[in-house]
Design a protein around this motif. Sequence first.
Motif, PDB file in Angstrom:
ATOM      1  N   PRO A 531      83.219  26.558  70.328  1.00 41.04           N
ATOM      2  CA  PRO A 531      82.244  26.507  69.232  1.00 41.04           C
ATOM      3  C   PRO A 531      81.005  27.307  69.628  1.00 41.04           C
ATOM      4  N   ALA A 532      80.463  28.054  68.687  1.00 48.53           N
ATOM      5  CA  ALA A 532      79.265  28.842  68.949  1.00 48.53           C
ATOM      6  C   ALA A 532      78.026  28.050  68.531  1.00 48.53           C
ATOM      7  N   GLU A 533      76.919  28.317  69.201  1.00 50.55           N
ATOM      8  CA  GLU A 533      75.672  27.651  68.830  1.00 50.55           C
ATOM      9  C   GLU A 533      75.287  28.027  67.400  1.00 50.55           C
ATOM     10  N   ALA A 534      74.775  27.041  66.696  1.00 50.66           N
ATOM     11  CA  ALA A 534      74.369  27.282  65.315  1.00 50.66           C
ATOM     12  C   ALA A 534      73.178  28.240  65.274  1.00 50.66           C
ATOM     13  N   ILE A 535      73.166  29.093  64.278  1.00 51.72           N
ATOM     14  CA  ILE A 535      72.060  30.020  64.050  1.00 51.72           C
ATOM     15  C   ILE A 535      71.186  29.452  62.941  1.00 51.72           C
ATOM     16  N   PRO A 536      69.877  29.358  63.161  1.00 51.55           N
ATOM     17  CA  PRO A 536      69.001  28.845  62.096  1.00 51.55           C
ATOM     18  C   PRO A 536      69.232  29.604  60.792  1.00 51.55           C
ATOM     19  N   GLY A 537      69.463  28.864  59.734  1.00 52.58           N
ATOM     20  CA  GLY A 537      69.705  29.486  58.442  1.00 52.58           C
ATOM     21  C   GLY A 537      71.163  29.759  58.165  1.00 52.58           C
ATOM     22  N   GLY A 538      72.037  29.640  59.195  1.00 52.93           N
ATOM     23  CA  GLY A 538      73.463  29.850  58.979  1.00 52.93           C
ATOM     24  C   GLY A 538      74.052  28.762  58.089  1.00 52.93           C
ATOM     25  N   ASP A 539      75.128  29.107  57.361  1.00 51.12           N
ATOM     26  CA  ASP A 539      75.657  28.151  56.396  1.00 51.12           C
ATOM     27  C   ASP A 539      77.082  27.706  56.702  1.00 51.12           C
ATOM     28  N   ARG A 540      77.609  28.057  57.906  1.00 57.43           N
ATOM     29  CA  ARG A 540      78.965  27.608  58.226  1.00 57.43           C
ATOM     30  C   ARG A 540      79.163  27.590  59.740  1.00 57.43           C
ATOM     31  N   PRO A 541      80.073  26.745  60.215  1.00 56.03           N
ATOM     32  CA  PRO A 541      80.316  26.680  61.658  1.00 56.03           C
ATOM     33  C   PRO A 541      80.971  27.957  62.168  1.00 56.03           C
ATOM     34  N   MET A 542      80.572  28.342  63.371  1.00 60.01           N
ATOM     35  CA  MET A 542      81.046  29.584  63.963  1.00 60.01           C
ATOM     36  C   MET A 542      81.702  29.312  65.314  1.00 60.01           C
ATOM     37  N   LEU A 543      82.521  30.257  65.714  1.00 56.78           N
ATOM     38  CA  LEU A 543      83.173  30.214  67.016  1.00 56.78           C
ATOM     39  C   LEU A 543      82.805  31.459  67.814  1.00 56.78           C
ATOM     40  N   GLY A 544      83.052  31.396  69.109  1.00 54.25           N
ATOM     41  CA  GLY A 544      82.836  32.544  69.981  1.00 54.25           C
ATOM     42  C   GLY A 544      83.729  32.433  71.197  1.00 54.25           C
ATOM     43  N   PHE A 545      83.425  33.210  72.216  1.00 53.27           N
ATOM     44  CA  PHE A 545      84.257  33.251  73.414  1.00 53.27           C
ATOM     45  C   PHE A 545      83.437  32.936  74.660  1.00 53.27           C
ATOM     46  N   GLU A 546      84.053  32.208  75.572  1.00 53.09           N
ATOM     47  CA  GLU A 546      83.565  32.058  76.944  1.00 53.09           C
ATOM     48  C   GLU A 546      84.472  32.887  77.837  1.00 53.09           C
ATOM     49  N   VAL A 547      83.897  33.813  78.596  1.00 57.50           N
ATOM     50  CA  VAL A 547      84.708  34.635  79.494  1.00 57.50           C
ATOM     51  C   VAL A 547      85.138  33.787  80.688  1.00 57.50           C
TER      52      VAL A 547
END
Length: 602
Positions: A531-547
């Motif tokens: 799971p990626a950290e939420a961005i202020p103002g973002g409107d949906r959950p995001m994902l990302g990568f850990e190397v």
Amino acid sequence: MFQTYDTPADPTLGAPRLARLRVEIARRGLAGFLVPRADEFQGEYVPPSAERLRWLTGFSGSAGAAVVLADEAALFVDGRYTLQAAAEADLTAFTLVDLVATPPQTWVASRLGAGDRLGFDPWLHTRAQIRRLAAALEPRGAELVAVDNLVDAIWDDRPAAPTGALSPQPLDLAGQSAAAKRTALSAHLTEIGADALLVVQPDSLAWAFNLRGRDVAHNPVPLAHAVVPRDGRPTLFVAPAKVDADLAATLRTELDLASPGDLLAALDALGAAGARVAIDPVWTPEILARRLEAAGAVLVEGDDPVILPKARKNAAEIAGARAAHVRDGAAMARFLAWFDAEGRFTDEIACAEKLEALRAEGGRLLDISFATIAAAGPDAALPHYHPTRAGNRAIDADGLFLIDSGGQYRDGTTDVTRTIAVGTPPAEMRRAFTLVLKGHIAIATARFPVGTTGAALDTLARIALWKAGHDFDHGTGHGVGSYLSVHEGPQRIAKSGTAALEPGMIVSNEPGFYAAGAFGIRIENLELVTPAEAIPGGDRPMLGFEVLTLVPIDRRLIDPALLAPEEIAWLDRYHARVRATILPLVDAVTAPWLIAATEPLA
């Protein structure tokens, strides 16, 4: 050593064996015969006894097929293997065909007509594959015919089937008991209205029962089948020689053990009871589907319900992956330091053997995760090249050396590729390397909404190359198991990657550049979907990568002028993390090299 490099010449390869196969085809009144690169379990890696395509054609790749007709024979491979197949196969006997542009069913349908009978081994083709073939042949009036394997009839010295020992995967590494996994499978069967599940994929079976095996090289899976009822005890169909007395006693507390020869009778019993049996047509051999139907069972078709839970690593599996990559990173650092000092004066096999020895010195290596790709100069232009004694190439004086390798540890599976400068590589190599690095960083830094597929991300790895008029003919990333198969689905980053990436999945990030006959480049890390950290103002959950991979990227091959400031910043942060994590684990000889290799790019 886990890897061998001997490939003795065999004068009977190609045309002589093809002639013998055609005698068998004619004797059975067939127009042709299909020879897939597959075994009864449809795995990417097969035991020597199932290497029928290689025995017939000489092609040693992990994917492909041959179709043999009375007066024509074709070898089908994809873009990863075009050059390799051309080098290994007898092209006076076989026509090389692009597997993607012209799949076997299309090719054979254009050549067969009314009354022609095409033979196939129903153990080696899945229900889905046979449906595609039948649909292609039906308009032509041709017929598919299930027969005993014709290659086996002429393979005089065929190796015996493997009998690798099974071992339990400890609960602290598996993270979930086999009983809990079967409870989840039972709930799934209830949901889809099925009475039982037929488990045919070796890695699915291994994960579901917390077992590992030694039947195929480098991938710790057992070649076995299982029937899991919605209610009651599952049955594991496995050769008795693979299970010692202690393990058998433990397993029998939760399941029944039977021999592989008992499987068809067990399917007959399910059919006689009118059972509704869940199968995955993409993986289930046609013979098993036909046997169930003939006995009266109702097939409930759908995706293998083990695949997704297996791909979503739990907390214990993630912790194991991280620990394995730290250990592996230290071995890789020692290798890269050795290479700069000594290895660049040796050859491909010497480098592969040195890296394997350094991994083994850690005391935790159980196997390598695939045959090491150690490629100097033009050999690196073959994405799946493997060195042999006959073709072992000395390291070039000025150029590139590519090494793609991995380890199988009880707590995790690793896979890493590094392209290394040898001497003073020319500017064109540095430019190509930097374009590949830009794609690699784009994947590593990607943020994407929940539900995003690998195909949606694949362009990120290619866009810098596309802008320069280049591309690479393989996927950007494959899934990786937890002390299981180094290639795991359903997750992948590729033009055809249709599965959504989910937290806990591990996927490789490996864009490349290949100049045929000259050089090749690939940069590969393994990434954990988080799971990626939420961005202020973002409107949906995001994902990302850990190397996960912790190995320096060769700064000598980078043209900083081609990188954006944020790309340089990512590389410097990555190298700082590599140094902080790995430096305490390496010897006094490696430490200065590691410090220099992880300096900020500026």
